[in-house]
Design a protein around this motif. Structure first.
Motif, PDB file in Angstrom:
ATOM      1  N   ALA A  26      23.990 -10.574  -9.293  1.00  0.00           N
ATOM      2  CA  ALA A  26      23.805  -8.954  -9.230  1.00  0.00           C
ATOM      3  C   ALA A  26      22.863  -8.587 -10.325  1.00  0.00           C
ATOM      4  O   ALA A  26      22.034  -7.573 -10.004  1.00  0.00           O
ATOM      5  N   ASN A  27      22.853  -8.931 -11.303  1.00  0.00           N
ATOM      6  CA  ASN A  27      21.832  -8.605 -12.436  1.00  0.00           C
ATOM      7  C   ASN A  27      20.281  -8.790 -12.120  1.00  0.00           C
ATOM      8  O   ASN A  27      19.821  -7.865 -12.336  1.00  0.00           O
ATOM      9  N   VAL A  28      20.281  -9.809 -11.330  1.00  0.00           N
ATOM     10  CA  VAL A  28      18.647 -10.278 -10.987  1.00  0.00           C
ATOM     11  C   VAL A  28      18.461  -9.294  -9.856  1.00  0.00           C
ATOM     12  O   VAL A  28      17.207  -8.776  -9.929  1.00  0.00           O
ATOM     13  N   ILE A  29      19.348  -8.982  -8.908  1.00  0.00           N
ATOM     14  CA  ILE A  29      18.966  -8.119  -7.813  1.00  0.00           C
ATOM     15  C   ILE A  29      18.670  -6.810  -8.338  1.00  0.00           C
ATOM     16  O   ILE A  29      17.964  -6.081  -7.899  1.00  0.00           O
ATOM     17  N   ILE A  80      13.178 -15.391  -6.803  1.00  0.00           N
ATOM     18  CA  ILE A  80      13.864 -15.804  -7.912  1.00  0.00           C
ATOM     19  C   ILE A  80      14.916 -16.971  -7.612  1.00  0.00           C
ATOM     20  O   ILE A  80      15.835 -16.337  -6.853  1.00  0.00           O
ATOM     21  N   ASN A  81      14.852 -17.947  -8.178  1.00  0.00           N
ATOM     22  CA  ASN A  81      16.134 -18.932  -8.038  1.00  0.00           C
ATOM     23  C   ASN A  81      17.368 -18.493  -8.892  1.00  0.00           C
ATOM     24  O   ASN A  81      16.927 -18.069 -10.152  1.00  0.00           O
ATOM     25  N   LYS A 113       0.874  -1.128   0.015  1.00  0.00           N
ATOM     26  CA  LYS A 113       0.088  -0.029   0.032  1.00  0.00           C
ATOM     27  C   LYS A 113       0.856   1.336   0.028  1.00  0.00           C
ATOM     28  O   LYS A 113       0.411   2.440  -0.434  1.00  0.00           O
ATOM     29  N   TYR A 114       2.081   1.266   0.251  1.00  0.00           N
ATOM     30  CA  TYR A 114       3.199   2.272   0.252  1.00  0.00           C
ATOM     31  C   TYR A 114       3.876   2.137  -0.814  1.00  0.00           C
ATOM     32  O   TYR A 114       4.802   3.015  -0.983  1.00  0.00           O
ATOM     33  N   ASN A 115       3.744   1.387  -1.840  1.00  0.00           N
ATOM     34  CA  ASN A 115       4.473   1.155  -2.900  1.00  0.00           C
ATOM     35  C   ASN A 115       5.763   0.774  -2.898  1.00  0.00           C
ATOM     36  O   ASN A 115       6.639   1.246  -3.538  1.00  0.00           O
ATOM     37  N   ILE A 116       6.122   0.047  -1.832  1.00  0.00           N
ATOM     38  CA  ILE A 116       7.194  -0.598  -1.264  1.00  0.00           C
ATOM     39  C   ILE A 116       7.119  -2.008  -1.733  1.00  0.00           C
ATOM     40  O   ILE A 116       6.410  -2.874  -1.336  1.00  0.00           O
ATOM     41  N   ARG A 117       7.745  -2.592  -2.747  1.00  0.00           N
ATOM     42  CA  ARG A 117       7.882  -3.763  -3.061  1.00  0.00           C
ATOM     43  C   ARG A 117       9.066  -4.767  -2.360  1.00  0.00           C
ATOM     44  O   ARG A 117      10.094  -3.889  -2.067  1.00  0.00           O
ATOM     45  N   VAL A 118       8.643  -5.736  -2.282  1.00  0.00           N
ATOM     46  CA  VAL A 118       9.543  -6.660  -1.508  1.00  0.00           C
ATOM     47  C   VAL A 118       9.746  -8.129  -1.920  1.00  0.00           C
ATOM     48  O   VAL A 118       8.599  -8.922  -2.109  1.00  0.00           O
ATOM     49  N   ASN A 119      10.840  -8.493  -2.316  1.00  0.00           N
ATOM     50  CA  ASN A 119      11.256  -9.506  -3.180  1.00  0.00           C
ATOM     51  C   ASN A 119      12.395 -10.491  -2.735  1.00  0.00           C
ATOM     52  O   ASN A 119      13.052  -9.899  -1.932  1.00  0.00           O
ATOM     53  N   ALA A 120      12.505 -11.684  -2.793  1.00  0.00           N
ATOM     54  CA  ALA A 120      13.656 -12.556  -2.476  1.00  0.00           C
ATOM     55  C   ALA A 120      14.359 -13.009  -3.622  1.00  0.00           C
ATOM     56  O   ALA A 120      13.893 -13.385  -4.895  1.00  0.00           O
ATOM     57  N   VAL A 121      15.788 -13.244  -3.612  1.00  0.00           N
ATOM     58  CA  VAL A 121      16.640 -14.077  -4.472  1.00  0.00           C
ATOM     59  C   VAL A 121      16.926 -15.311  -3.930  1.00  0.00           C
ATOM     60  O   VAL A 121      17.427 -15.137  -2.434  1.00  0.00           O
ATOM     61  N   CYS A 122      16.822 -16.490  -4.406  1.00  0.00           N
ATOM     62  CA  CYS A 122      17.371 -17.552  -3.597  1.00  0.00           C
ATOM     63  C   CYS A 122      18.615 -18.137  -4.383  1.00  0.00           C
ATOM     64  O   CYS A 122      18.838 -18.495  -5.543  1.00  0.00           O
TER      65      CYS A 122
END
Length: 260
Positions: free
Chosen positions: A231-234, A250-251, A177-186
């Protein structure tokens, strides 16, 4: 593709070498100002000098221990005081720690969780008001592909990393709701100082490419991954190019993982 990182400010923990360093370098190459955080000040100074030389970007170093909540808060405070804003947080600090359940003591459980889980919690909590003030942001939690399918004798790392995945999903629900996106890389098998030492000790007669292919025989892409590939994916997840991506992982493992 325009990544939209010009003028953004990013904090990268565990940034003195490896994936953290190359992520900071790529973000700087795309026009972001970067804050490098790690425990070793000398290593941070070397990393910062290299990034400045290669990109001309503004770089701030903040030595800090991510197991300490106060120091996590200080990293964010110093970043905002220096650059005036915060848009990106890469929670990358971590170490490899794997043993059988019977052999992992209470102190190791606690120290691993303090670094890999609570380090991300404390940094993200400190970053939140500044990202809200900026109108949004991107948080990337660096975890491990084995967190999804833990093998034997992989504790406490896989448990801490699995908690990081749950944290990622829950935060994405709360912060969207704050336009803050949270993702993970594995992360899977990626070139690192530890792997390079193993190469030089076990197979000094092989080139890196030969060693990478030998070790990577069981990986569908047939090799160890390059640090820059992670680093590209991040960098993609930090950028406007992923503006409708949140709450996912994302793996980065060459296809070796047993789970999506």
């Amino acid at each position: 593709m325009e990544l939209g990182l010009q003028g953004k400010v990013a904090i990268i923990t565990g940034a003195s070498k490896g994936i953290g360093y190359y992520t900071a370098l790529q973000l700087a190459q795309e026009g972001a100002s970067v804050v490098l955080c790690a425990r070793g000040e000398k290593h941070l100074e070397v990393a910062a000098a290299a990034i400045k030389e290669k990109t001309g970007a503004q770089v701030l170093i903040v030595p800090a221990d991510m197991t300490k909540e106060k120091e996590c808060q200080e990293v964010v405070t110093k970043a905002v005081e220096h650059f005036g804003r915060l848009d990106i947080l890469v929670n990358n600090a971590g170490t490899a720690s794997a043993n059988s359940f019977e052999q992992v003591g209470s102190e190791l459980w606690q120290s691993d969780l303090d670094l890999k889980l609570f380090g991300a919690v404390h940094c993200s909590k400190a970053a939140l008001p500044h990202m809200k003030a900026a109108g949004g942001g991107s948080i990337i939690n660096v975890t491990a592909v084995l967190a999804k399918t833990p093998p034997a004798s992989s504790l406490p790392t896989t448990v801490s990393r699995a908690a990081g995945l749950a944290l990622t999903k829950a935060m994405s629900k709360d912060l969207g709701k704050y336009n803050i996106r949270v993702n993970a890389v594995c992360i899977g098998l990626i070139r690192s100082d530890q792997i390079e030492k193993r190469w030089k000790n076990d197979a000094p007669n092989l080139t890196w490419e030969e060693y990478s292919q030998k070790v990577g025989e069981a990986i569908p892409l047939g090799r160890i991954g390059d640090t820059e590939e992670a680093a590209n994916v991040i960098t993609f997840l930090a950028s406007n190019a992923s503006s409708y991506v949140t709450g996912t992982s994302i793996n980065i493992d060459g296809g070796s993982g047993g789970a999506l």
